[in-house]
Design a protein around this motif. Structure first.
Motif, PDB file in Angstrom:
ATOM      1  N   VAL A  71       0.845  -1.209   0.000  1.00  0.00           N
ATOM      2  CA  VAL A  71       0.000   0.000   0.000  1.00  0.00           C
ATOM      3  C   VAL A  71       0.874   1.249   0.000  1.00  0.00           C
ATOM      4  CG1 VAL A  71      -1.650   1.357   1.362  1.00  0.00           C
ATOM      5  CG2 VAL A  71      -1.961  -1.115   1.118  1.00  0.00           C
ATOM      6  N   ASN A  75       1.086   4.179  -2.827  1.00  0.00           N
ATOM      7  CA  ASN A  75       0.802   5.583  -2.505  1.00  0.00           C
ATOM      8  C   ASN A  75       2.063   6.439  -2.420  1.00  0.00           C
ATOM      9  OD1 ASN A  75      -2.009   5.310  -2.347  1.00  0.00           O
ATOM     10  ND2 ASN A  75      -1.876   4.527  -0.255  1.00  0.00           N
ATOM     11  N   LYS A 122      -3.427  -4.149  -3.182  1.00  0.00           N
ATOM     12  CA  LYS A 122      -3.506  -3.285  -4.361  1.00  0.00           C
ATOM     13  C   LYS A 122      -4.960  -3.011  -4.734  1.00  0.00           C
ATOM     14  CE  LYS A 122      -1.842  -2.866  -9.102  1.00  0.00           C
ATOM     15  NZ  LYS A 122      -1.062  -3.490 -10.178  1.00  0.00           N
ATOM     16  N   THR A 125      -6.658  -0.662  -2.302  1.00  0.00           N
ATOM     17  CA  THR A 125      -6.085   0.686  -2.394  1.00  0.00           C
ATOM     18  C   THR A 125      -6.474   1.399  -3.676  1.00  0.00           C
ATOM     19  OG1 THR A 125      -4.212  -0.025  -1.060  1.00  0.00           O
ATOM     20  CG2 THR A 125      -3.909   1.978  -2.355  1.00  0.00           C
ATOM     21  N   GLY A 159      -3.610   3.301   4.088  1.00  0.00           N
ATOM     22  CA  GLY A 159      -3.851   4.381   3.124  1.00  0.00           C
ATOM     23  C   GLY A 159      -4.073   5.709   3.833  1.00  0.00           C
TER      24      GLY A 159
END
Length: 184
Positions: A71, A75, A122, A125, A159
């Motif tokens: 994650v 990001n 994935k 997210t 996240g």
């Protein structure tokens, strides 16, 4: 440089001090804990939750760290990558695999469960609305429902941490940076 004051020492409110001390005693989280200490309910509840989950140990460490690093790489959160890559390394994942985690399908050291965790991280997210039932059928082959719930929550929470750390431009602590540089 952080966009807000990072509290430490006597600047940490009394109502947050115990949690702040626990968080910074667990690892090099002074920037994160010092930012969250600006609002005691945030640090107390979030770090309290993380401590409870850690103490219960329902989800295996390797799966958790695979998800968190995936994650954080998705990001582009350098803070979280620096903090979780060493933990993933301790869980038996090489530096090369950590570096190539988003190419999980071609990393030989990842097994079926590892690949599923990264694929799920994935999907949650990038496109949570499109996660199909078949993914849950595959998850159930490796995880109990409590583990699936925790894995999903930790992915979503990661996240949020990524965004919090990045928007406030939290500095990576020297100890965390050194640990990241020592990932083998």
């Amino acid at each position: 440089m952080a966009r807000i004051d990072i509290l430490k020492g006597d600047a940490v409110p009394d109502s947050a001090r115990k949690t702040y001390d626990e968080a910074t005693g667990y690892g090099p989280f002074a920037s994160l804990a010092g930012a969250m200490a600006q609002r005691p309910p945030i640090i107390n509840h979030i770090f309290g939750l993380l401590g409870d989950l850690r103490d219960e140990g329902v989800l295996d460490r390797r799966s958790l760290e695979l998800a968190l690093v995936a994650v954080s790489r998705l990001n582009a959160c350098d803070y979280c990558v620096a903090h979780h890559s060493p933990m993933l390394n301790v869980a038996g994942v090489s530096a090369d695999a950590i570096e190539n985690i988003l190419d999980y399908e071609t990393v030989d050291e990842f097994d079926e469960k590892d690949r599923l965790v990264i694929e799920f991280a994935k999907a949650v997210t990038v496109d949570a609305n499109r996660v199909r039932d078949g993914v849950f059928d595959r998850l159930r082959a490796h995880f109990s429902e409590p583990e699936i719930v925790e894995l999903t929550w930790r992915i979503a929470l990661c996240g949020a941490f990524n965004r919090f750390n990045d928007v406030l431009q939290l500095d990576i602590e020297e100890d965390a940076q050194a640990a990241m540089e020592n990932v083998a």
